[in-house]
Design a protein around this motif. Sequence first.
Motif, PDB file in Angstrom:
ATOM      1  N   UNK A  68       0.842  -1.204   0.000  1.00 28.93           N
ATOM      2  CA  UNK A  68       0.000   0.000   0.000  1.00 28.93           C
ATOM      3  C   UNK A  68       0.872   1.248   0.000  1.00 28.93           C
ATOM      4  N   UNK A  69       1.901   1.259   0.828  1.00 28.59           N
ATOM      5  CA  UNK A  69       2.800   2.418   0.874  1.00 28.59           C
ATOM      6  C   UNK A  69       3.502   2.631  -0.461  1.00 28.59           C
ATOM      7  N   UNK A  70       3.926   1.553  -1.091  1.00 29.72           N
ATOM      8  CA  UNK A  70       4.598   1.673  -2.389  1.00 29.72           C
ATOM      9  C   UNK A  70       3.648   2.219  -3.448  1.00 29.72           C
ATOM     10  N   UNK A  71       2.408   1.770  -3.426  1.00 34.16           N
ATOM     11  CA  UNK A  71       1.423   2.264  -4.395  1.00 34.16           C
ATOM     12  C   UNK A  71       1.121   3.739  -4.150  1.00 34.16           C
ATOM     13  N   UNK A  72       0.996   4.135  -2.884  1.00 37.72           N
ATOM     14  CA  UNK A  72       0.760   5.555  -2.571  1.00 37.72           C
ATOM     15  C   UNK A  72       1.942   6.416  -3.005  1.00 37.72           C
ATOM     16  N   UNK A  73       3.153   5.921  -2.784  1.00 37.32           N
ATOM     17  CA  UNK A  73       4.347   6.646  -3.192  1.00 37.32           C
ATOM     18  C   UNK A  73       4.389   6.812  -4.702  1.00 37.32           C
ATOM     19  N   UNK A  74       4.063   5.759  -5.424  1.00 42.37           N
ATOM     20  CA  UNK A  74       4.064   5.821  -6.885  1.00 42.37           C
ATOM     21  C   UNK A  74       3.058   6.854  -7.400  1.00 42.37           C
ATOM     22  N   UNK A  75       1.876   6.873  -6.817  1.00 44.58           N
ATOM     23  CA  UNK A  75       0.857   7.848  -7.236  1.00 44.58           C
ATOM     24  C   UNK A  75       1.305   9.268  -6.897  1.00 44.58           C
ATOM     25  N   UNK A  76       1.874   9.465  -5.722  1.00 43.11           N
ATOM     26  CA  UNK A  76       2.332  10.797  -5.326  1.00 43.11           C
ATOM     27  C   UNK A  76       3.475  11.262  -6.217  1.00 43.11           C
ATOM     28  N   UNK A  78       4.053  10.329  -9.302  1.00 43.86           N
ATOM     29  CA  UNK A  78       3.505  10.600 -10.631  1.00 43.86           C
ATOM     30  C   UNK A  78       2.791  11.951 -10.647  1.00 43.86           C
ATOM     31  N   UNK A  79       2.051  12.239  -9.584  1.00 38.89           N
ATOM     32  CA  UNK A  79       1.342  13.525  -9.501  1.00 38.89           C
ATOM     33  C   UNK A  79       2.326  14.674  -9.405  1.00 38.89           C
ATOM     34  N   UNK A  80       3.421  14.494  -8.659  1.00 35.08           N
ATOM     35  CA  UNK A  80       4.419  15.552  -8.535  1.00 35.08           C
ATOM     36  C   UNK A  80       5.120  15.769  -9.867  1.00 35.08           C
ATOM     37  N   UNK A  84       5.233  19.340 -11.949  1.00 35.36           N
ATOM     38  CA  UNK A  84       6.475  20.024 -12.292  1.00 35.36           C
ATOM     39  C   UNK A  84       6.739  20.017 -13.792  1.00 35.36           C
ATOM     40  N   UNK A  85       5.942  19.246 -14.521  1.00 39.42           N
ATOM     41  CA  UNK A  85       6.082  19.233 -15.969  1.00 39.42           C
ATOM     42  C   UNK A  85       6.993  18.154 -16.491  1.00 39.42           C
ATOM     43  N   UNK A  86       7.439  17.263 -15.636  1.00 40.58           N
ATOM     44  CA  UNK A  86       8.310  16.158 -16.062  1.00 40.58           C
ATOM     45  C   UNK A  86       7.417  15.037 -16.570  1.00 40.58           C
ATOM     46  N   UNK A  87       7.671  14.572 -17.771  1.00 38.90           N
ATOM     47  CA  UNK A  87       6.866  13.475 -18.337  1.00 38.90           C
ATOM     48  C   UNK A  87       7.266  12.161 -17.687  1.00 38.90           C
ATOM     49  N   UNK A  88       6.278  11.391 -17.257  1.00 38.94           N
ATOM     50  CA  UNK A  88       6.574  10.118 -16.600  1.00 38.94           C
ATOM     51  C   UNK A  88       6.418   8.971 -17.555  1.00 38.94           C
TER      52      UNK A  88
END
Length: 88
Positions: A68-76, A78-80, A84-88
């Motif tokens: 769960x923590x890893x999934x939350x980190x990944x979403x955060x 990606x949103x950041x 900031x304009x960095x393509x993921x």
Amino acid sequence: MKYIAALQTAVTGTLPDIEPTDAELDAIVREEPLLLAEQELLDVQIALLDRPQTSLAKRRLRRAANKVLAARTEIANRAAAVRTGVAA
């Protein structure tokens, strides 16, 4: 005798479009790994409600919580990156 169905349209009115938009569907797809990880964590927690805490059970719980923590980190992240304009 009153019929509730006859009054329902007066209460709710007519909804022009109740389907989710493309943006909402995209958000659901982006958050799907988190939803699945939270579901797995909940399944483990429910399974452990009436069982003794063994080392294997603790490991399953810890692994599910880490997922769960890893999934939350990944979403955060990606949103950041989007902000900031960095393509993921």
